[in-house]
Write a protein that holds these residues in place. Sequence first.
Motif, PDB file in Angstrom:
ATOM      1  N   VAL A  96       0.850  -1.192   0.000  1.00  0.00           N
ATOM      2  CA  VAL A  96       0.000   0.000   0.000  1.00  0.00           C
ATOM      3  C   VAL A  96       0.888   1.245   0.000  1.00  0.00           C
ATOM      4  CG1 VAL A  96      -1.591   1.406   1.388  1.00  0.00           C
ATOM      5  CG2 VAL A  96      -1.966  -1.048   1.169  1.00  0.00           C
ATOM      6  N   SER A  98       0.054   5.456  -0.237  1.00  0.00           N
ATOM      7  CA  SER A  98      -0.968   6.479  -0.358  1.00  0.00           C
ATOM      8  C   SER A  98      -0.414   7.811   0.119  1.00  0.00           C
ATOM      9  CB  SER A  98      -2.209   6.086   0.455  1.00  0.00           C
ATOM     10  OG  SER A  98      -3.312   6.915   0.137  1.00  0.00           O
ATOM     11  N   HIS A 108       3.001   4.324   3.816  1.00  0.00           N
ATOM     12  CA  HIS A 108       3.149   3.068   3.081  1.00  0.00           C
ATOM     13  C   HIS A 108       3.164   1.903   4.042  1.00  0.00           C
ATOM     14  CE1 HIS A 108       7.410   2.509   4.265  1.00  0.00           C
ATOM     15  NE2 HIS A 108       7.408   3.827   4.300  1.00  0.00           N
ATOM     16  N   ARG A 132      -4.553  -1.037  -4.749  1.00  0.00           N
ATOM     17  CA  ARG A 132      -3.673  -0.008  -5.300  1.00  0.00           C
ATOM     18  C   ARG A 132      -4.488   1.166  -5.827  1.00  0.00           C
ATOM     19  NH1 ARG A 132       0.123  -2.052  -9.927  1.00  0.00           N
ATOM     20  NH2 ARG A 132      -1.888  -2.172 -11.004  1.00  0.00           N
ATOM     21  N   GLN A 134      -7.580   2.136  -4.944  1.00  0.00           N
ATOM     22  CA  GLN A 134      -8.195   2.875  -3.840  1.00  0.00           C
ATOM     23  C   GLN A 134      -7.178   3.755  -3.110  1.00  0.00           C
ATOM     24  OE1 GLN A 134     -11.134   3.480  -2.677  1.00  0.00           O
ATOM     25  NE2 GLN A 134     -12.539   1.751  -2.923  1.00  0.00           N
ATOM     26  N   SER A 135      -5.934   3.290  -3.024  1.00  0.00           N
ATOM     27  CA  SER A 135      -4.927   4.004  -2.237  1.00  0.00           C
ATOM     28  C   SER A 135      -4.352   5.220  -2.957  1.00  0.00           C
ATOM     29  CB  SER A 135      -3.788   3.060  -1.854  1.00  0.00           C
ATOM     30  OG  SER A 135      -3.060   2.646  -2.997  1.00  0.00           O
ATOM     31  N   ARG A 136      -4.578   5.323  -4.260  1.00  0.00           N
ATOM     32  CA  ARG A 136      -3.966   6.412  -5.030  1.00  0.00           C
ATOM     33  C   ARG A 136      -4.833   7.670  -5.000  1.00  0.00           C
ATOM     34  NH1 ARG A 136      -0.978   3.430 -10.199  1.00  0.00           N
ATOM     35  NH2 ARG A 136       0.811   2.747  -8.976  1.00  0.00           N
ATOM     36  N   GLN A 141      -5.521   6.897   6.644  1.00  0.00           N
ATOM     37  CA  GLN A 141      -5.487   5.436   6.684  1.00  0.00           C
ATOM     38  C   GLN A 141      -6.818   4.831   7.116  1.00  0.00           C
ATOM     39  OE1 GLN A 141      -2.055   3.747   8.649  1.00  0.00           O
ATOM     40  NE2 GLN A 141      -3.103   1.825   9.056  1.00  0.00           N
ATOM     41  N   LEU A 144      -9.163   4.996   4.173  1.00  0.00           N
ATOM     42  CA  LEU A 144      -8.747   4.070   3.119  1.00  0.00           C
ATOM     43  C   LEU A 144      -9.142   2.643   3.479  1.00  0.00           C
ATOM     44  CD1 LEU A 144      -7.248   3.348   0.530  1.00  0.00           C
ATOM     45  CD2 LEU A 144      -5.122   3.337   1.849  1.00  0.00           C
ATOM     46  N   THR A 145      -8.919   2.251   4.717  1.00  0.00           N
ATOM     47  CA  THR A 145      -9.277   0.896   5.157  1.00  0.00           C
ATOM     48  C   THR A 145     -10.773   0.657   4.996  1.00  0.00           C
ATOM     49  OG1 THR A 145      -7.508   1.071   6.813  1.00  0.00           O
ATOM     50  CG2 THR A 145      -9.048  -0.751   7.055  1.00  0.00           C
ATOM     51  N   ILE A 165      -4.864  -2.811   7.519  1.00  0.00           N
ATOM     52  CA  ILE A 165      -3.720  -2.105   6.954  1.00  0.00           C
ATOM     53  C   ILE A 165      -2.777  -1.712   8.074  1.00  0.00           C
ATOM     54  CG2 ILE A 165      -2.925  -0.036   5.732  1.00  0.00           C
ATOM     55  CD1 ILE A 165      -5.499  -0.028   4.169  1.00  0.00           C
TER      56      ILE A 165
END
Length: 212
Positions: A96, A98, A108, A132, A134-136, A141, A144-145, A165
């Motif tokens: 990951v 982001s 990361h 990948r 979703q994280s961009r 965090q 994102l999770t 994560i």
Amino acid sequence: MSDDTTLDDHSTDESLPIQTDPATGIDHEKAQRGVRLVLDAIGEDPDRAGLTDTWQRRIPEMLETLTEGDRQAAKPTMRTFEATHRDLVVKTGIPVYSLCEHHMLPYHGTAHVAYRPDDEVVGLSKLIRYVRWQSRRLTVQEELTRDIARGLADELDAGTVLVEISATHMCEAMRGIETETTTTTREIVGEPTAAERERFTDAIARTDGETR
């Protein structure tokens, strides 16, 4: 010469793109002008040899890549197949990368994903591509999770999804407390059984043990 004059002078340079890229939604000219302004603000010369490509090309191109998660067109196609079982599918050790929305510095680490298939399963490589994608983007965090878990539940029509994560944040390591630590977040959609929770936790522990 004022900063505004300097930027205006360069905004007419024929070498600079002057329109928003319809495929990415990135306004290259604004990105270039913004980076020039930041470089000037910290006392750098944007026109010195080592920095001209930085603001003209590299940063705008980097922003295109690191914000793909904001564009549905960049989302991987989640091609599915008929499920032949209803056991938990677990994929661990997904890289990951982001950007923290508070400081625009990277964080990361590693994502671990599991879901219980209903009628369909997806190729394991698609789980990596989805994480990948979703994280961009600019995010935190915890968000994102949650977005990975809920997104996969929708994409796969799965009633149960688990996502964990663990990441290191450069906004802590490079500034602030200037200490490298690990932050772990977990999001669960649905109601996994005790056995499924244990299997997910054990798979993460095995992966962590192999990487040390």
